[in-house]
Design a protein around this motif. Structure first.
Motif, PDB file in Angstrom:
ATOM      1  N   UNK A  46      46.263  -1.923 -39.323  1.00 27.63           N
ATOM      2  CA  UNK A  46      46.773  -1.126 -40.436  1.00 27.63           C
ATOM      3  C   UNK A  46      47.773  -1.907 -41.297  1.00 27.63           C
ATOM      4  N   UNK A  47      48.270  -3.007 -40.768  1.00 24.71           N
ATOM      5  CA  UNK A  47      49.183  -3.857 -41.549  1.00 24.71           C
ATOM      6  C   UNK A  47      48.431  -4.832 -42.447  1.00 24.71           C
ATOM      7  N   UNK A  48      47.121  -4.937 -42.281  1.00 25.98           N
ATOM      8  CA  UNK A  48      46.337  -5.828 -43.128  1.00 25.98           C
ATOM      9  C   UNK A  48      46.047  -5.163 -44.471  1.00 25.98           C
ATOM     10  N   UNK A  49      45.565  -5.939 -45.413  1.00 29.26           N
ATOM     11  CA  UNK A  49      45.397  -5.472 -46.801  1.00 29.26           C
ATOM     12  C   UNK A  49      44.525  -4.236 -46.909  1.00 29.26           C
ATOM     13  N   UNK A  50      43.402  -4.233 -46.235  1.00 27.27           N
ATOM     14  CA  UNK A  50      42.436  -3.141 -46.410  1.00 27.27           C
ATOM     15  C   UNK A  50      42.580  -2.004 -45.409  1.00 27.27           C
ATOM     16  N   UNK A  76      31.668   0.929 -51.054  1.00 26.90           N
ATOM     17  CA  UNK A  76      31.543  -0.020 -52.159  1.00 26.90           C
ATOM     18  C   UNK A  76      32.908  -0.423 -52.703  1.00 26.90           C
ATOM     19  N   UNK A  77      33.807   0.551 -52.761  1.00 23.42           N
ATOM     20  CA  UNK A  77      35.165   0.268 -53.254  1.00 23.42           C
ATOM     21  C   UNK A  77      35.888  -0.686 -52.310  1.00 23.42           C
ATOM     22  N   UNK A  78      35.758  -0.442 -51.009  1.00 17.52           N
ATOM     23  CA  UNK A  78      36.378  -1.333 -50.027  1.00 17.52           C
ATOM     24  C   UNK A  78      35.801  -2.738 -50.127  1.00 17.52           C
ATOM     25  N   UNK A  79      34.477  -2.826 -50.192  1.00 11.49           N
ATOM     26  CA  UNK A  79      33.827  -4.135 -50.213  1.00 11.49           C
ATOM     27  C   UNK A  79      34.173  -4.928 -51.472  1.00 11.49           C
ATOM     28  N   UNK A  80      34.360  -4.218 -52.579  1.00 18.61           N
ATOM     29  CA  UNK A  80      34.705  -4.916 -53.825  1.00 18.61           C
ATOM     30  C   UNK A  80      36.094  -5.547 -53.746  1.00 18.61           C
ATOM     31  N   UNK A  81      36.928  -5.068 -52.809  1.00 18.25           N
ATOM     32  CA  UNK A  81      38.277  -5.608 -52.643  1.00 18.25           C
ATOM     33  C   UNK A  81      38.379  -6.601 -51.490  1.00 18.25           C
ATOM     34  N   UNK A  82      37.247  -6.881 -50.834  1.00 16.48           N
ATOM     35  CA  UNK A  82      37.282  -7.756 -49.664  1.00 16.48           C
ATOM     36  C   UNK A  82      36.855  -9.176 -50.008  1.00 16.48           C
ATOM     37  N   UNK A  83      37.543 -10.135 -49.409  1.00 19.72           N
ATOM     38  CA  UNK A  83      37.135 -11.531 -49.537  1.00 19.72           C
ATOM     39  C   UNK A  83      35.986 -11.809 -48.570  1.00 19.72           C
ATOM     40  N   UNK A  84      35.308 -12.926 -48.756  1.00 17.39           N
ATOM     41  CA  UNK A  84      34.259 -13.346 -47.829  1.00 17.39           C
ATOM     42  C   UNK A  84      34.826 -13.468 -46.414  1.00 17.39           C
TER      43      UNK A  84
END
Length: 419
Positions: free
Chosen positions: A134-138, A68-76
């Motif tokens: 691993x270089x991407x935001x999430x 849930x924490x990851x998804x809340x920080x993800x864009x569409x």
């Protein structure tokens, strides 16, 4: 003369004792608040912090909380990317795959012979691909997949240890041999950085070398042995090709076909091995790959890979499958001849697929991604529907032993040693 001197000394001592007693009495009678200083306040304020830290150590976040924490920080856009497993053309990271991972947030990569030269090179490549993610935001790890079935379907065949075809294993009728073959395969794949093997095949056939045979009980039993061996080496398996390709003689890479069998025949035969696996094995340990063949007994119009009836009604509800549903490669002629890539992506998501395989060209991958994105923006697909799949994908990744880096020298010294 001595007595007056002693009297004076006694008087001085008495005065000193009386003065000291008075001073001590006054000190003790002062209010307690006048001697409580800042340090006492500091102790009180730090106790809750310490207790909270201890509590967080003893109670780590659950997988669901992490998801849930990851998804809340993800864009569409990032969510849609996670639903795609893509291929590319070269033996090292190129602009194509860099674009798909860094710009389109692809959730996985599938390698073919064209990408694989030596075990050491493959390990270096999978390390580089995971490094890009691993270089991407999430920093979400990649599914790193390959089709390593055995027999004719073996990548880098001249380098890996021999893998018998499923037909050979079925004819020997020994479950232990199935486990041994999958275990050896799994060890070598894991050494090169793979975490998904798109195998075993559960299709029923006496003639197809990719099949364990026509006996549904045997296919289920041998499939379970293969999945167990792959899992033991840190790989997720993929059962294919649901609801069973065995009755078709047409290659879906080239053209569509239709299975003329009723529900009872299919459920007692072709579907039976899948049903047994879904019932008996942890659904997080394997994906189910859905074929592009049509099954008019269930859906007269749509190939299984884009059929809501087959994916949602049959696979999810009737059979109770909880894991990830993967399409077969959406660039295959069986579907790409009849739909645009924009349409295919939308229809696969609407049907209930979680992971879309798009194995070859950047153009088709971009079209599929953008088609899904546009459909969500226009309200044809809800973001809630995207979230359902992304939650399954992230849950799988967080509960799987995904290696972000493997030792290329170990791969060199491990792969092919059973030749």
């Amino acid at each position: 003369m001595k007595k007056p001197i002693f009297r004076v000394l006694y008087a001085v001592i008495a005065v000193v004792l009386i003065t000291g007693a008075v001073w001590a009495y006054q000190s003790m009678s002062k209010p307690a608040s006048s001697v409580v200083k800042a340090p006492a306040t500091e102790k009180i304020s730090t106790k809750p912090i310490k207790a909270s830290a201890e509590k967080s150590k003893s109670q780590p976040k659950s997988t669901d909380q992490q998801v849930q924490e990851l998804m809340s920080n993800m864009t569409l856009q990032e969510k849609i990317g996670q639903m795609m497993v893509v291929g590319f053309q070269t033996e090292e990271v190129d602009e194509h795959i860099k674009t798909m991972i860094s710009t389109y947030h692809a959730g996985g990569v599938i390698l073919f012979d064209r990408n694989m030269k030596t075990p050491k090179q493959v390990a270096t490549l999978t390390n580089s691909l995971q490094g890009l993610a691993q270089e991407t935001k999430n920093q979400i790890p990649l599914m790193m997949g390959v089709d390593q079935e055995g027999g004719d379907i073996v990548r880098m065949k001249d380098q890996v240890s021999p893998i018998p075809s499923q037909q050979e294993l079925g004819q020997k009728n020994d479950k232990d041999l199935v486990y041994q073959a999958a275990n050896s395969n799994g060890k070598e794949l894991a050494a090169m950085g793979f975490n998904v093997d798109f195998a075993p095949v559960l299709d029923l056939s006496d003639t197809d070398t990719r099949s364990f045979g026509a006996d549904p009980e045997k296919a289920a039993e041998f499939g379970e042995a293969a999945v167990s061996a792959l899992n033991a080496n840190g790989l997720t398996a993929a059962l294919k090709h649901f609801p069973g390709n065995g009755r078709s003689n047409i290659d879906p890479h080239l053209e569509t076909s239709s299975v003329k069998a009723d529900k009872l025949d299919l459920e007692n035969g072709d579907i039976y091995p899948f049903k047994q696996m879904i019932t008996n094995v942890d659904n997080n340990n394997f994906f189910v790959m859905v074929t592009h063949i049509k099954y008019p007994a269930y859906d007269k119009e749509n190939p299984a890979s884009i059929s809501p009836i087959i994916i949602q009604e049959l696979l999810r509800k009737q059979l109770g499958y909880k894991g990830l549903v993967v399409t077969d490669d959406l660039e295959m002629g069986a579907v790409s001849k009849y739909f645009t890539y924009e349409e295919l992506g939308v229809r696969a998501v609407e049907a209930g697929a979680d992971v879309l395989l798009v194995c070859h060209t950047l153009d088709s991958q971009e079209k599929m991604y953008n088609g899904i994105l546009q459909a969500v923006k226009e309200g044809k697909i809800s973001e809630k529907r995207i979230d359902e799949s992304v939650k399954r994908i992230l849950t799988h990744k967080l509960t799987s032993d995904i290696q972000l880096h493997v030792d290329p020298e170990t791969a060199k010294n491990t792969v092919g040693k059973n030749k």
